[in-house]
Design a protein around this motif. Structure first.
Motif, mmCIF file in Angstrom:
data_model
loop_
_atom_site.group_PDB
_atom_site.id
_atom_site.type_symbol
_atom_site.label_atom_id
_atom_site.label_comp_id
_atom_site.label_asym_id
_atom_site.label_seq_id
_atom_site.Cartn_x
_atom_site.Cartn_y
_atom_site.Cartn_z
ATOM 1 N N ASP A 1 14.712 75.122 4.830
ATOM 2 C CA ASP A 1 13.339 75.088 5.347
ATOM 3 C C ASP A 1 13.321 75.093 6.872
ATOM 4 N N ARG A 2 14.509 75.050 7.496
ATOM 5 C CA ARG A 2 14.570 75.075 8.966
ATOM 6 C C ARG A 2 15.215 76.328 9.541
ATOM 7 N N LEU A 3 15.782 77.184 8.680
ATOM 8 C CA LEU A 3 16.568 78.307 9.204
ATOM 9 C C LEU A 3 16.332 79.620 8.470
ATOM 10 N N ALA B 1 29.968 76.063 18.247
ATOM 11 C CA ALA B 1 28.530 76.206 17.992
ATOM 12 C C ALA B 1 27.953 74.983 17.294
ATOM 13 N N THR B 2 26.676 74.712 17.581
ATOM 14 C CA THR B 2 25.898 73.822 16.704
ATOM 15 C C THR B 2 24.662 74.602 16.272
ATOM 16 N N GLY B 3 24.184 74.306 15.075
ATOM 17 C CA GLY B 3 22.925 74.879 14.579
ATOM 18 C C GLY B 3 22.823 76.382 14.760
ATOM 19 N N THR B 4 21.695 76.847 15.328
ATOM 20 C CA THR B 4 21.497 78.288 15.514
ATOM 21 C C THR B 4 22.351 78.849 16.656
ATOM 22 N N HIS C 1 31.615 75.025 13.822
ATOM 23 C CA HIS C 1 30.151 75.013 13.657
ATOM 24 C C HIS C 1 29.741 73.652 13.125
ATOM 25 N N THR C 2 29.023 72.897 13.940
ATOM 26 C CA THR C 2 28.541 71.578 13.523
ATOM 27 C C THR C 2 27.038 71.644 13.264
ATOM 28 N N CYS C 3 26.650 71.219 12.073
ATOM 29 C CA CYS C 3 25.233 71.203 11.694
ATOM 30 C C CYS C 3 24.901 69.852 11.080
ATOM 31 N N ARG C 4 23.617 69.572 10.968
ATOM 32 C CA ARG C 4 23.218 68.316 10.337
ATOM 33 C C ARG C 4 23.547 68.344 8.841
ATOM 34 N N GLU C 5 23.116 69.422 8.184
ATOM 35 C CA GLU C 5 23.247 69.481 6.717
ATOM 36 C C GLU C 5 24.102 70.668 6.265
ATOM 37 N N THR D 1 29.624 68.789 9.165
ATOM 38 C CA THR D 1 28.234 68.302 9.095
ATOM 39 C C THR D 1 28.186 66.844 9.555
ATOM 40 N N THR D 2 27.015 66.448 10.016
ATOM 41 C CA THR D 2 26.873 65.085 10.553
ATOM 42 C C THR D 2 25.929 64.198 9.741
ATOM 43 N N ARG D 3 25.023 64.804 8.973
ATOM 44 C CA ARG D 3 24.031 63.958 8.287
ATOM 45 C C ARG D 3 24.011 64.170 6.779
ATOM 46 N N GLU D 4 24.913 64.996 6.312
ATOM 47 C CA GLU D 4 25.011 65.204 4.866
ATOM 48 C C GLU D 4 26.488 65.373 4.513
ATOM 49 N N GLY E 1 31.381 64.973 10.712
ATOM 50 C CA GLY E 1 31.543 64.530 12.095
ATOM 51 C C GLY E 1 31.194 65.594 13.110
ATOM 52 N N ARG E 2 30.910 65.125 14.324
ATOM 53 C CA ARG E 2 30.655 66.037 15.433
ATOM 54 C C ARG E 2 31.983 66.631 15.896
ATOM 55 N N ILE E 3 31.984 67.899 16.219
ATOM 56 C CA ILE E 3 33.231 68.544 16.652
ATOM 57 C C ILE E 3 33.800 67.867 17.902
ATOM 58 N N THR E 4 32.899 67.393 18.755
ATOM 59 C CA THR E 4 33.358 66.728 19.981
ATOM 60 C C THR E 4 34.219 65.510 19.624
ATOM 61 N N ASP E 5 33.735 64.697 18.684
ATOM 62 C CA ASP E 5 34.498 63.503 18.270
ATOM 63 C C ASP E 5 35.796 63.907 17.565
ATOM 64 N N GLY F 1 25.144 75.697 21.873
ATOM 65 C CA GLY F 1 24.517 74.718 20.992
ATOM 66 C C GLY F 1 23.407 74.000 21.712
ATOM 67 N N ASN F 2 23.059 72.812 21.231
ATOM 68 C CA ASN F 2 21.995 72.086 21.931
ATOM 69 C C ASN F 2 22.518 71.554 23.265
ATOM 70 N N LEU F 3 21.606 71.174 24.134
ATOM 71 C CA LEU F 3 21.961 70.861 25.517
ATOM 72 C C LEU F 3 23.005 69.746 25.628
ATOM 73 N N ALA F 4 22.801 68.658 24.883
ATOM 74 C CA ALA F 4 23.735 67.523 24.965
ATOM 75 C C ALA F 4 25.140 67.954 24.549
ATOM 76 N N PHE F 5 25.195 68.780 23.520
ATOM 77 C CA PHE F 5 26.471 69.303 23.021
ATOM 78 C C PHE F 5 27.136 70.176 24.083
ATOM 79 N N ASN F 6 26.366 71.085 24.654
ATOM 80 C CA ASN F 6 26.920 71.979 25.674
ATOM 81 C C ASN F 6 27.530 71.184 26.832
ATOM 82 N N LEU F 7 26.793 70.159 27.264
ATOM 83 C CA LEU F 7 27.253 69.383 28.418
ATOM 84 C C LEU F 7 28.502 68.568 28.077
ATOM 85 N N GLU F 8 28.500 68.002 26.869
ATOM 86 C CA GLU F 8 29.643 67.178 26.477
ATOM 87 C C GLU F 8 30.908 68.027 26.341
ATOM 88 N N LEU F 9 30.747 69.171 25.720
ATOM 89 C CA LEU F 9 31.909 70.042 25.517
ATOM 90 C C LEU F 9 32.406 70.626 26.838
HETATM 91 P P1 A2P Z 1 24.003 64.591 14.999
HETATM 92 O O1 A2P Z 1 23.417 64.747 13.640
HETATM 93 O O2 A2P Z 1 25.041 63.521 15.077
HETATM 94 O O3 A2P Z 1 22.968 64.480 16.087
HETATM 95 P P2 A2P Z 1 20.418 69.634 16.286
HETATM 96 O O4 A2P Z 1 19.939 70.181 14.968
HETATM 97 O O5 A2P Z 1 19.785 68.353 16.696
HETATM 98 O O6 A2P Z 1 20.427 70.648 17.390
HETATM 99 O O7 A2P Z 1 21.961 69.268 16.050
HETATM 100 C C1 A2P Z 1 22.856 70.176 15.485
HETATM 101 C C2 A2P Z 1 24.172 69.496 15.320
HETATM 102 O O8 A2P Z 1 24.740 69.199 16.610
HETATM 103 C C3 A2P Z 1 24.056 68.153 14.591
HETATM 104 O O9 A2P Z 1 25.081 68.095 13.630
HETATM 105 C C4 A2P Z 1 24.243 67.146 15.697
HETATM 106 O O10 A2P Z 1 24.855 65.949 15.287
HETATM 107 C C5 A2P Z 1 25.187 67.866 16.619
HETATM 108 N N1 A2P Z 1 25.136 67.343 17.982
HETATM 109 C C6 A2P Z 1 24.065 66.959 18.678
HETATM 110 N N2 A2P Z 1 24.398 66.540 19.906
HETATM 111 C C7 A2P Z 1 25.737 66.634 19.987
HETATM 112 C C8 A2P Z 1 26.701 66.341 20.998
HETATM 113 N N3 A2P Z 1 26.358 65.853 22.187
HETATM 114 N N4 A2P Z 1 27.994 66.579 20.716
HETATM 115 C C9 A2P Z 1 28.350 67.066 19.525
HETATM 116 N N5 A2P Z 1 27.501 67.372 18.528
HETATM 117 C C10 A2P Z 1 26.207 67.145 18.755
#
Ligand code: A2P
Length: 285
Positions: free
Chosen positions: A35-37, A139-142, A167-171, A209-212, A218-222, A249-257
């Motif tokens: 329902d999100r993609l 990558a995360t998400g889209t 590729h890290t996604c929530r579900e 995946t991080t939420r399912e 787990g997050r790829i960063t971790d 990926g999302n901004l926080a992810f990009n900066l952390e990586l």
């Molecule tokens: P999390 O569920 O722990 O937030 P979003 O849909 O919000 O853009 O997130 C896509 C994926 O990226 C989610 O699995 C999310 O994990 C992960 N994510 C978000 N922020 C970071 C980050 N700073 N480092 C690594 N993964 C992240």
């Protein structure tokens, strides 16, 4: 990137509808994953040349102004998910129920028209990297979209011995689009012929995946920081001599990586100054 350009009618003879929008292209295929993609394909302007990994502005006409009745295009940057050699263009999008564009875009059907400004740009291109042995696509998400293009780009396999895509996604359902693309490479006769039979064996795919619950949580960063990802993949840790990377990926992810790659000794590159990694944010509504 936002000024008006002439109507592109290159495809007008090939499709039943005559374009009525500026830079109109016709939707040819739509697929929904969750329902999100969703992803969709559209016709490609004959004049459009781009490098795999670049993005363009696409969108729809906005609602008429309540007083004047005038309509303005509603445009957002979207990575082109198809490779540069493809006849059609493909995009991978989030659906935001109250998002100005994607609340409407999610309802497009084959035969509908979208607006596409034929001015590709972006940093996730091979030209922005110096030669290396391995390329990492993070990558995360889209944010998978530009890598859907680059994974089908012959140069990726000419330039590197190994291609690692994370590729890290929530579900779990959010991994489907990427997994399908990677699976499809195995049976893609054209790519196997052009790049070399079994080229796809260079790919190491690492979905998390991080939420399912899924095979890897787990997050790829971790997972990289703990060394778990290296152990799972059976590869050496990131190093500036061998590794090149692209982040989307999302901004926080990009900066952390980005910080992690810098700490590993990699330098950020650009079209004008190629180096060891490049970064781009996913373009969300
Ligand atoms: P999390 O569920 O722990 O937030 P979003 O849909 O919000 O853009 O997130 C896509 C994926 O990226 C989610 O699995 C999310 O994990 C992960 N994510 C978000 N922020 C970071 C980050 N700073 N480092 C690594 N993964 C992240």
């Amino acid at each position: 990137m936002t000024e008006q350009t002439p109507v592109t009618d290159a495809q007008a003879t090939a499709v039943p509808k005559v374009p009525t929008l500026p830079d109109a292209q016709t939707v040819t295929e739509v697929q929904h994953y969750t329902d999100r993609l969703f992803s969709f394909k559209c016709t490609r302007p004959a004049s459009l040349r781009f490098r795999s990994g670049e993005f363009v502005m696409i969108g729809l006409m906005g609602d008429p102004h309540p007083e004047t009745g005038k309509q303005k295009p509603l445009l957002r940057a979207y990575s082109i998910a198809s490779p540069s050699w493809d006849e059609e263009l493909e995009f991978y999008s989030i659906k935001v129920q109250d998002g100005p564009l994607t609340s409407k875009l999610q309802h497009i059907k084959p035969g509908d028209q979208i607006i596409l400004r034929p001015k590709p740009v972006g940093t996730l291109v091979h030209d922005a990297l110096i030669p290396g042995k391995r390329i990492w696509f993070f990558a995360t998400g889209t944010g998978f979209a530009p890598f859907a293009s680059l994974l089908r780009e012959p140069q990726t396999y000419e330039d590197y011995d190994e291609v690692i895509i994370t590729h890290t996604c929530r579900e779990a359902g959010e991994l489907t689009y990427g997994r399908n693309i990677i699976e499809s490479l195995k049976t893609d006769e054209l790519l196997n012929e052009v790049i070399g039979e079994g080229f796809w064996k260079k790919i190491k795919y690492y979905p998390t995946t991080t939420r399912e619950e899924s095979a890897k949580m787990g997050r790829i960063t971790d997972l990289i920081n703990s060394g778990e990802a290296y152990a799972d993949l059976g590869v050496e840790p990131l190093c500036p001599q061998n590794d090149r990377a692209m982040i989307c990926g999302n901004l926080a992810f990009n900066l952390e990586l980005k910080d992690m790659l810098e700490a590993a000794g990699l330098e950020e590159g650009a079209n004008s100054k190629p180096a060891q990694y490049v970064v781009e944010k996913a373009f969300l509504d």
